[in-house]
Scaffold this active site. Structure first.
Site, mmCIF file in Angstrom:
data_model
loop_
_atom_site.group_PDB
_atom_site.id
_atom_site.type_symbol
_atom_site.label_atom_id
_atom_site.label_comp_id
_atom_site.label_asym_id
_atom_site.label_seq_id
_atom_site.Cartn_x
_atom_site.Cartn_y
_atom_site.Cartn_z
ATOM 1 N N ASP A 23 47.350 19.131 20.988
ATOM 2 C CA ASP A 23 48.424 18.468 21.732
ATOM 3 C C ASP A 23 49.571 18.067 20.796
ATOM 4 O O ASP A 23 50.575 17.507 21.239
ATOM 5 C CB ASP A 23 47.911 17.287 22.575
ATOM 6 C CG ASP A 23 47.213 16.218 21.765
ATOM 7 O OD1 ASP A 23 47.142 16.337 20.525
ATOM 8 O OD2 ASP A 23 46.735 15.230 22.373
ATOM 9 N N GLU A 42 40.824 13.149 10.586
ATOM 10 C CA GLU A 42 42.267 13.159 10.311
ATOM 11 C C GLU A 42 42.692 11.936 9.510
ATOM 12 O O GLU A 42 42.411 10.793 9.899
ATOM 13 C CB GLU A 42 43.056 13.240 11.636
ATOM 14 C CG GLU A 42 44.575 13.267 11.373
ATOM 15 C CD GLU A 42 45.420 13.716 12.553
ATOM 16 O OE1 GLU A 42 44.860 14.119 13.583
ATOM 17 O OE2 GLU A 42 46.662 13.653 12.413
HETATM 18 O O1 KIV Z 1 46.880 18.242 18.024
HETATM 19 C C1 KIV Z 1 46.566 18.754 16.940
HETATM 20 O O2 KIV Z 1 47.209 19.676 16.437
HETATM 21 C C2 KIV Z 1 45.401 18.226 16.249
HETATM 22 C C3 KIV Z 1 45.263 18.564 14.798
HETATM 23 C C4 KIV Z 1 46.199 17.729 14.025
HETATM 24 C C5 KIV Z 1 43.869 18.426 14.325
HETATM 25 O O3 KIV Z 1 44.622 17.513 16.826
#
Ligand code: KIV
Length: 262
Positions: free
Chosen positions: A44, A181
């Site tokens: 997202d 993260e």
């Molecule tokens: O939304 C995204 O791209 C993610 C990554 C940062 C792991 O969740």
């Protein structure tokens, strides 16, 4: 051979690092897949290309639309789709409905959701029981931006213990992998050592079982990258130069010429 969730777990056991990137459209998905990326996340973070300031406004319909395009471009990689904000937090039924739509309507193999608190663990367990592979996501969880900001998480002992326990509980609830993260590398290492399922790090140091980046950060397309991203090329500059060259040639009536047939 298409990558499966079991394959990712085997790669962890073998110490083979997992390569993950995000994709939001057919063309990029095709390039990443052909380049050998193992896991493609329709994240997202797509908020960036839709011009949103945070991930919160993204709808399930938008995710489905983009995930369908990504899936059409992928032959080998495992495709995982983020469930957007408030399409799974309200109830198990809501999560089942949203995740079911993702698998049925896009052909993706798994969903990802954020957080490891008790209500989320119940949701994960029920999705997994229903046959829906789930990826967890702890540490900096951007859907909670208004509570925790976009800062590094797990810096205090209390926070670190909470994230560690969430990761263990998510594994017990049945996730096949967890994104870590923006947490200290030492904490990511402890979690990675403890779990049997693979950890995929972003801003979590070198010891995770795999790494993920937002592809537009890696390509230098985003205006501003997070501190942990590595910019491998500057496509923003390359595109700007190409567009400026084109504009000059059109204005000077140099394009099209004979080698560009009508
Ligand atoms: O939304 C995204 O791209 C993610 C990554 C940062 C792991 O969740």
């Amino acid at each position: 051979m298409p990558v499966t969730t079991q394959q990712l777990i085997q790669w962890k056991q073998q110490g083979r690092a997992i390569v993950a990137l995000t994709a939001w459209d057919y063309a990029i998905a095709q390039i990443l897949d052909a380049a050998g990326v193992d896991l493609i996340l329709v994240g997202d973070s797509m908020a960036v290309v839709l011009g949103y300031e945070t991930t919160l406004p993204i709808t399930l319909e938008e995710m489905l639309h983009h995930a369908q395009a990504v899936r059409r471009g992928v032959k080998r990689a495992l495709v995982v789709v983020d469930l957007p904000f408030l399409t799974y937090q309200e109830s198990v039924q809501q999560a089942m409905h949203s995740a079911g739509r993702v698998l049925k309507e896009t052909g993706a193999q798994a969903v990802k959701l954020e957080g490891g608190h008790p209500a989320m663990l119940e949701t994960v367990a029920r999705l997994v029981q229903a046959g829906i592979p789930v990826m967890g996501h702890v540490g900096l969880t951007p859907q909670s931006v208004h509570q925790i900001g976009l800062r590094k998480q797990g810096k205090t002992q209390e926070q670190g213990e909470r994230i560690f326990n969430e990761a263990i509980a998510l594994e017990q609830a049945g996730v096949f992998s967890i994104v870590l993260e923006h947490i200290p590398a030492e904490l990511a290492l402890q979690i990675t050592d403890k779990l049997s399922i693979p950890t995929i790090g972003i801003g979590a140091g070198p010891d995770c079982d795999g790494q993920v980046l937002v592809t537009s950060d890696l390509l230098g397309l985003t205006e501003k990258q997070p501190p942990f991203a590595k910019v491998y090329t500057n496509l923003r500059e390359t595109i700007t130069k190409a567009v400026e060259d084109y504009a000059v040639e059109v204005r000077d009536r140099q394009f099209p010429q004979n080698e560009n047939p009508t």
